[in-house]
Design an enzyme around this catalytic site. Sequence first.
Site, mmCIF file in Angstrom:
data_model
loop_
_atom_site.group_PDB
_atom_site.id
_atom_site.type_symbol
_atom_site.label_atom_id
_atom_site.label_comp_id
_atom_site.label_asym_id
_atom_site.label_seq_id
_atom_site.Cartn_x
_atom_site.Cartn_y
_atom_site.Cartn_z
ATOM 1 N N CYS A 116 0.796 -1.396 -0.098
ATOM 2 C CA CYS A 116 0.199 -0.133 0.039
ATOM 3 C C CYS A 116 0.910 1.235 -0.027
ATOM 4 O O CYS A 116 2.142 1.073 -0.143
ATOM 5 C CB CYS A 116 -0.918 0.020 1.381
ATOM 6 S SG CYS A 116 -2.274 1.127 1.043
ATOM 7 N N CYS A 118 -0.387 4.188 1.965
ATOM 8 C CA CYS A 118 -0.734 5.384 2.826
ATOM 9 C C CYS A 118 0.339 5.645 3.863
ATOM 10 O O CYS A 118 0.416 6.817 4.458
ATOM 11 C CB CYS A 118 -2.017 4.986 3.608
ATOM 12 S SG CYS A 118 -1.953 3.393 4.240
ATOM 13 N N LYS A 191 -12.512 -4.869 2.079
ATOM 14 C CA LYS A 191 -11.986 -4.065 2.857
ATOM 15 C C LYS A 191 -12.912 -2.934 3.089
ATOM 16 O O LYS A 191 -12.948 -2.161 2.246
ATOM 17 C CB LYS A 191 -10.519 -3.593 2.554
ATOM 18 C CG LYS A 191 -10.027 -2.809 3.596
ATOM 19 C CD LYS A 191 -8.758 -2.404 3.385
ATOM 20 C CE LYS A 191 -7.786 -1.177 4.339
ATOM 21 N NZ LYS A 191 -6.604 -1.067 3.833
ATOM 22 N N ARG A 201 -3.774 3.966 12.192
ATOM 23 C CA ARG A 201 -2.990 4.935 11.474
ATOM 24 C C ARG A 201 -2.261 5.855 12.470
ATOM 25 O O ARG A 201 -1.387 6.611 12.045
ATOM 26 C CB ARG A 201 -4.681 5.805 11.088
ATOM 27 C CG ARG A 201 -5.376 5.167 10.042
ATOM 28 C CD ARG A 201 -6.224 5.733 9.496
ATOM 29 N NE ARG A 201 -7.051 5.027 8.339
ATOM 30 C CZ ARG A 201 -8.244 5.289 7.786
ATOM 31 N NH1 ARG A 201 -8.761 6.372 8.367
ATOM 32 N NH2 ARG A 201 -8.847 4.284 7.148
ATOM 33 N N ARG A 213 -11.342 7.561 3.193
ATOM 34 C CA ARG A 213 -11.028 6.445 1.994
ATOM 35 C C ARG A 213 -12.289 5.929 1.462
ATOM 36 O O ARG A 213 -12.348 5.038 0.913
ATOM 37 C CB ARG A 213 -10.371 5.435 2.639
ATOM 38 C CG ARG A 213 -9.098 5.763 3.377
ATOM 39 C CD ARG A 213 -7.829 4.739 3.530
ATOM 40 N NE ARG A 213 -6.847 4.759 4.560
ATOM 41 C CZ ARG A 213 -5.884 5.671 4.429
ATOM 42 N NH1 ARG A 213 -5.712 6.458 3.503
ATOM 43 N NH2 ARG A 213 -4.990 5.710 5.582
ATOM 44 N N GLU A 229 -16.687 -7.944 -4.947
ATOM 45 C CA GLU A 229 -15.189 -7.497 -4.851
ATOM 46 C C GLU A 229 -14.394 -9.065 -4.654
ATOM 47 O O GLU A 229 -13.380 -9.082 -5.425
ATOM 48 C CB GLU A 229 -15.006 -6.768 -3.596
ATOM 49 C CG GLU A 229 -15.454 -5.166 -3.438
ATOM 50 C CD GLU A 229 -14.110 -4.535 -4.140
ATOM 51 O OE1 GLU A 229 -12.959 -5.288 -4.547
ATOM 52 O OE2 GLU A 229 -14.282 -3.438 -4.071
ATOM 53 N N LYS A 244 -11.961 -7.758 5.912
ATOM 54 C CA LYS A 244 -11.336 -6.652 7.150
ATOM 55 C C LYS A 244 -12.277 -5.497 7.019
ATOM 56 O O LYS A 244 -12.814 -5.131 6.287
ATOM 57 C CB LYS A 244 -9.839 -6.282 6.375
ATOM 58 C CG LYS A 244 -9.274 -5.179 7.373
ATOM 59 C CD LYS A 244 -8.051 -4.661 6.642
ATOM 60 C CE LYS A 244 -7.501 -3.546 7.299
ATOM 61 N NZ LYS A 244 -6.498 -2.859 6.763
ATOM 62 N N SER A 270 -6.959 -3.257 14.414
ATOM 63 C CA SER A 270 -6.261 -2.389 15.667
ATOM 64 C C SER A 270 -7.504 -1.889 16.502
ATOM 65 O O SER A 270 -7.269 -1.894 17.574
ATOM 66 C CB SER A 270 -5.637 -1.178 15.103
ATOM 67 O OG SER A 270 -6.392 -0.245 14.270
HETATM 68 C C1 PBG Z 1 -3.283 0.518 4.769
HETATM 69 C C2 PBG Z 1 -3.620 -0.402 6.040
HETATM 70 C C3 PBG Z 1 -4.699 0.113 7.054
HETATM 71 C C4 PBG Z 1 -4.866 -1.212 7.835
HETATM 72 C C5 PBG Z 1 -4.155 -2.171 7.179
HETATM 73 N N1 PBG Z 1 -3.454 -1.862 6.009
HETATM 74 C C6 PBG Z 1 -5.394 1.241 7.263
HETATM 75 C C7 PBG Z 1 -6.174 2.105 6.496
HETATM 76 O O1 PBG Z 1 -6.861 1.351 5.528
HETATM 77 O O2 PBG Z 1 -6.365 3.018 6.881
HETATM 78 C C8 PBG Z 1 -5.512 -1.176 9.036
HETATM 79 C C9 PBG Z 1 -5.023 -2.204 10.113
HETATM 80 C C10 PBG Z 1 -5.527 -1.964 11.288
HETATM 81 O O3 PBG Z 1 -6.507 -1.255 11.632
HETATM 82 O O4 PBG Z 1 -5.030 -2.986 12.181
HETATM 83 N N2 PBG Z 1 -3.830 0.376 3.635
#
Ligand code: PBG
Length: 321
Positions: A116, A118, A191, A201, A213, A229, A244, A270
Amino acid sequence: MFRTRRLRKTENIRRLVRETKLSVDDLIYPLFIEEGENIETEIVSMPGIKRFSLDKISKELDEITALKIPAVLLFGIPTNKDEEGSETWNDEGIIQKTIRFIKKNYPSLYVITDVCFCEYTSHGHCGIIHHNDVDNDATLVNIAKQSISHAKAGADMIAPSGMMDGTVAMIRESLDNTGFVDLPIMGYSVKYSSAFYGPFRDAADSAPTFGDRRTYQMDPANRDEAMREATFDDQEGADILMVKPALSYLDIIRDLKNTFDRPIACYNVSGEYAMVKAAAEKGWIDGEKVMMESLLSMKRAGADIIITYFAKEAAKILQKR
Ligand code: PBG
């Protein structure tokens, strides 16, 4: 009268009729690696989870391998960010170095990389910005570059999390063209645009500086779209399909499990981790029991694989059983 309680009388009969079993074999542990030296920073909103620099990571890896956790999922935190996140395809970047370090010193540990942008873009979005939004097809080109760089460094599996359309097809084709025909892809297929990512984040320093997002991650209201998807990722050649977050989306995990002939993964994110930790800290719940029950529920819903910050703690408990 039929008495369902007959088969619940003792622990041994309960063991015999137990339908779902959690195992350390199911778990993947996420790791945050920060560029620099001498870094071992606790993430405030994720008690027990740290950001490490590479020179400080060995203790953590020793523990992971001793607990027989099969795999880690790597997230990089670079020093330099730019508009495109070009550091992601630097062969000397933090993730590339980490992969080589683990493969050299812990050859048995399976290394999955999150693909990714970000954490690497100055604006915190998961790709290139054009006209105030992420440009899907321009981002795909960079996703290919990043994936090949991870592959060259020795990654065992690539896990794209950016939710750009066509990602899996693009990565599959690029890997095949560069000789990595055996390298599997785990799609972050379904996702959602979720508030449960909040603590991550902070951990990964990846919050968007403008907007959110919702133009690329899924609407939490949608279940039929989840199948769409997942179908695309399946057709594009994803080896594993992921849902997720996990806990608020157990119905989606079950839908995928019933529909696709692929291993199904889920990401216990998280925010889900933070809620259990916070309530346990206050003494309002038994943190250990709630952790095991939540992980079990993901398995029961149909997850073959669980990505979780609880992996080490859960593995310790499972070892004693
Ligand atoms: C990045 C990504 C994210 C997570 C995993 N990969 C954050 C997002 O999409 O903002 C989240 C993981 C978590 O909250 O434990 N693309």
